[in-house]
Design a protein around this motif. Structure first.
Motif, PDB file in Angstrom:
ATOM      1  N   ALA A  53       0.689  -1.288  -0.210  1.00 35.89           N
ATOM      2  CA  ALA A  53      -0.071   0.019   0.131  1.00 35.89           C
ATOM      3  C   ALA A  53       0.485   0.884  -0.251  1.00 35.89           C
ATOM      4  CB  ALA A  53      -0.627   0.290   0.899  1.00 35.89           C
ATOM      5  N   VAL A  54       1.704   1.051   1.054  1.00 34.38           N
ATOM      6  CA  VAL A  54       2.361   2.709   0.291  1.00 34.38           C
ATOM      7  C   VAL A  54       3.539   2.744  -0.527  1.00 34.38           C
ATOM      8  CG1 VAL A  54       4.962   3.516   2.150  1.00 34.38           C
ATOM      9  CG2 VAL A  54       3.363   2.414   3.246  1.00 34.38           C
ATOM     10  N   ALA A  55       4.205   1.338  -0.819  1.00 34.20           N
ATOM     11  CA  ALA A  55       4.352   1.452  -2.395  1.00 34.20           C
ATOM     12  C   ALA A  55       3.529   2.371  -3.333  1.00 34.20           C
ATOM     13  CB  ALA A  55       5.154   0.465  -2.844  1.00 34.20           C
ATOM     14  N   LEU A  56       2.411   2.000  -3.255  1.00 36.77           N
ATOM     15  CA  LEU A  56       1.056   1.542  -4.300  1.00 36.77           C
ATOM     16  C   LEU A  56       1.038   3.681  -4.109  1.00 36.77           C
ATOM     17  CD1 LEU A  56      -0.068  -1.270  -4.485  1.00 36.77           C
ATOM     18  CD2 LEU A  56       1.441  -0.702  -6.319  1.00 36.77           C
ATOM     19  N   GLY A  57       1.529   4.241  -3.528  1.00 36.84           N
ATOM     20  CA  GLY A  57       0.560   5.086  -3.170  1.00 36.84           C
ATOM     21  C   GLY A  57      -0.605   6.010  -2.411  1.00 36.84           C
ATOM     22  N   TYR A  58      -0.381   4.973  -1.334  1.00 41.84           N
ATOM     23  CA  TYR A  58      -1.449   5.148  -0.238  1.00 41.84           C
ATOM     24  C   TYR A  58      -1.931   5.459   1.130  1.00 41.84           C
ATOM     25  CZ  TYR A  58      -4.295   2.298  -2.993  1.00 41.84           C
ATOM     26  OH  TYR A  58      -5.378   1.992  -4.453  1.00 41.84           O
ATOM     27  N   GLY A  59      -0.138   5.404   0.878  1.00 39.65           N
ATOM     28  CA  GLY A  59       0.576   5.618   2.915  1.00 39.65           C
ATOM     29  C   GLY A  59       0.810   5.116   3.925  1.00 39.65           C
ATOM     30  N   GLU A  60       1.741   5.461   4.763  1.00 38.92           N
ATOM     31  CA  GLU A  60       1.308   4.924   5.931  1.00 38.92           C
ATOM     32  C   GLU A  60      -0.190   4.651   6.715  1.00 38.92           C
ATOM     33  OE1 GLU A  60       4.041   3.412   7.503  1.00 38.92           O
ATOM     34  OE2 GLU A  60       5.369   3.967   5.984  1.00 38.92           O
TER      35      GLU A  60
END
Length: 164
Positions: A53-60
């Protein structure tokens, strides 16, 4: 408890769903990605989804986790397709990960469509990635003819990338 609409009115529905389905949900109501599984996912799967999710742009802190079979004190709690629909619509995520076949079936019943396994699709404006069994796929080693299951999972999760 009556929630004030002077705060974030879009969060009221999420908070009500979190309260109603507390034994089945883990999240704050602010997450943008919802991972649903029949039973709680192991740490490997949860970690892979959070990192992806972080790597795909959703963030922490962007992944909420839901299960369809849980335990409340001594009582078993089972979610049907209407419950899955209520959870999804109440939390209103941008995307969904259906971690196993049973959840994919419930999601398909909830939205009256077919959810293809080990693939991605669109359901009511949301990207959905559905697995026959995320835990089994994550544990699958590479062979001479097949990549490791983790690579397959990552390739499928890339469909969730937020375009900017």
């Amino acid at each position: 408890m009556k929630n004030s609409t002077e705060s974030n009115m879009y969060n009221i529905s999420a908070q009500e769903v979190l309260a109603a389905y507390a034994p089945l949900l883990q999240g704050t109501g602010n997450e943008t990605l919802l991972a649903i599984s029949t039973h709680p996912l192991d740490d490997t799967c949860r970690g892979a989804l959070v990192k992806s999710a972080v790597a795909l742009g959703y963030g922490e802190g962007s992944v909420a986790f839901a299960i369809t079979h849980g335990q409340l004190d001594t009582m078993a709690v089972d979610a049907g397709f209407r419950d899955v629909y209520s959870i999804v619509e109440g939390l209103d995520p941008l995307a969904i990960v259906a971690a196993d076949r049973a959840v994919s079936v419930l999601l398909g019943e909830a939205y009256r469509c077919e959810i293809p396994l080990d693939n991605h699709c669109r359901v009511m404006g949301r990207t959905v990635v559905a697995f026959a069994s995320l835990p089994e796929l994550m544990a699958q080693p590479a062979t001479d003819t097949q990549p490791a299951g983790k690579q397959v999972v990552w390739n499928l999760l890339k469909a969730l990338k937020i375009s900017q």
